[in-house]
Design an enzyme around this catalytic site. Sequence first.
Site, mmCIF file in Angstrom:
data_model
loop_
_atom_site.group_PDB
_atom_site.id
_atom_site.type_symbol
_atom_site.label_atom_id
_atom_site.label_comp_id
_atom_site.label_asym_id
_atom_site.label_seq_id
_atom_site.Cartn_x
_atom_site.Cartn_y
_atom_site.Cartn_z
ATOM 1 N N HIS A 16 0.850 -1.237 -0.037
ATOM 2 C CA HIS A 16 0.014 0.035 0.085
ATOM 3 C C HIS A 16 0.912 1.388 -0.112
ATOM 4 C CE1 HIS A 16 0.572 1.113 4.233
ATOM 5 N NE2 HIS A 16 0.533 -0.438 4.459
ATOM 6 N N GLU B 289 -4.908 1.870 2.868
ATOM 7 C CA GLU B 289 -4.999 0.614 3.738
ATOM 8 C C GLU B 289 -5.086 1.038 5.252
ATOM 9 O OE1 GLU B 289 -2.983 -2.527 6.223
ATOM 10 O OE2 GLU B 289 -2.572 -0.323 6.012
ATOM 11 N N ASP C 67 3.678 -6.610 4.017
ATOM 12 C CA ASP C 67 3.179 -5.570 4.865
ATOM 13 C C ASP C 67 3.099 -6.507 6.268
ATOM 14 O OD1 ASP C 67 2.567 -3.235 5.950
ATOM 15 O OD2 ASP C 67 0.437 -3.322 5.163
ATOM 16 N N HIS D 16 4.215 3.101 12.857
ATOM 17 C CA HIS D 16 3.079 4.200 13.317
ATOM 18 C C HIS D 16 3.615 5.019 14.530
ATOM 19 C CE1 HIS D 16 -0.223 1.515 11.649
ATOM 20 N NE2 HIS D 16 0.680 1.838 10.712
#
Length: 376
Positions: free
Chosen positions: A76, A139, A163, A344
């Site tokens: 993605h 995504e 991923d 993240h």
Amino acid sequence: MNKERLIDQFMEMVQVDSETGHERDIADYLLKVFKEMDVEVYEDDTQKETGYGAGNIFVHLKGDDEKAEPVYFTVHMDTVVPGLGIKPSIEGDYIVSDGSTILGSDDKAGIAAIIEAVRSLSESGASHGDVEFVITVGEESGLVGAKAFDTSVLKSRYGYAVDSTGKVGTVVTSAPTQSKIEAHIHGRTAHAGVAPEEGVSAITIASKAISKMKLGRIDSETTANIGKFEGGGPTNVVTDYVNILAEARSQDDEKMKAQTKHMIDAFESAAEELGGRAEVNSEVMYSALEAKEDSEVVSTVTKAIENIGREVSLISLGGGSDGNIFAGKGIDTAILGLGYENIHTTAERMPVEELAKITELIIEIIKVQKEMGRPE
């Protein structure tokens, strides 16, 4: 494989802003890169459906061996926030950001590996079958692009989502299905000091419902959680409305459905008992993913991992990905770990060794795929 070129590609790409929902710049960048490589590439028309910054990108690397089974890979192009103005650098064995943003290795490390794999195969002249690549939008905000992608364009019966956490050699063979549950709880307002008995507290209804729910770890395959409890106002008013957002997940579809029903029933029964009203909606966000150990998708990647000198680790994962969507559409899919760390977060980093190894693994999967040929 050209390791220096791979690193340069990755570092250049993470500097192209692509926060989820705003993928136009990265889509244009990728279209240009693949067109310069003289492979078939196009952007689909799903942007008008999703409302996101671009459509998904489909890349077809035509093979020279018609007997080889085609294989697909998906990655993605979007990132989480904060992902604007990323400034990458190399610190020792890692590629990092300057600490004010994420790095974007989720999932631009996967994209960089695919680009280098295509270049390497073209330059080496190695014989291979058809390879298909799907680069999705959205995504990170609900698997939006994968859900909208028309899988009928794929000739591959199976393939890999590049991923996942875990070093190269990690293969996710099972991941849960998930339902989202949204409850609108209606009570009746009244003055909390003068006539509380005339009111029905939506907060009380929701609290009683939640107190009766099985939440957290339900069993080895199933979890449930309340994510948002929102509503209320002044303390002298009986609250007549609250909104709750929750989820249920399970490796087993029937267990997920049972847990979802249990939570809905709890809201509805508490509302009925206390004289209020519950409007509860649920939606299956994605299907469960299960790639069996004796399947072609697992046997192919197992051989490829062993060929590049890594140990194979087959694992289950508690979260969903684009791989779940493709698996749910009938294309057998496993998810490959590519070694990124602390994703993240602004402490995200990408080991240079793992970036090279995931590229090597993609190339090896394509080679192994050729050796296996097409089923009769």
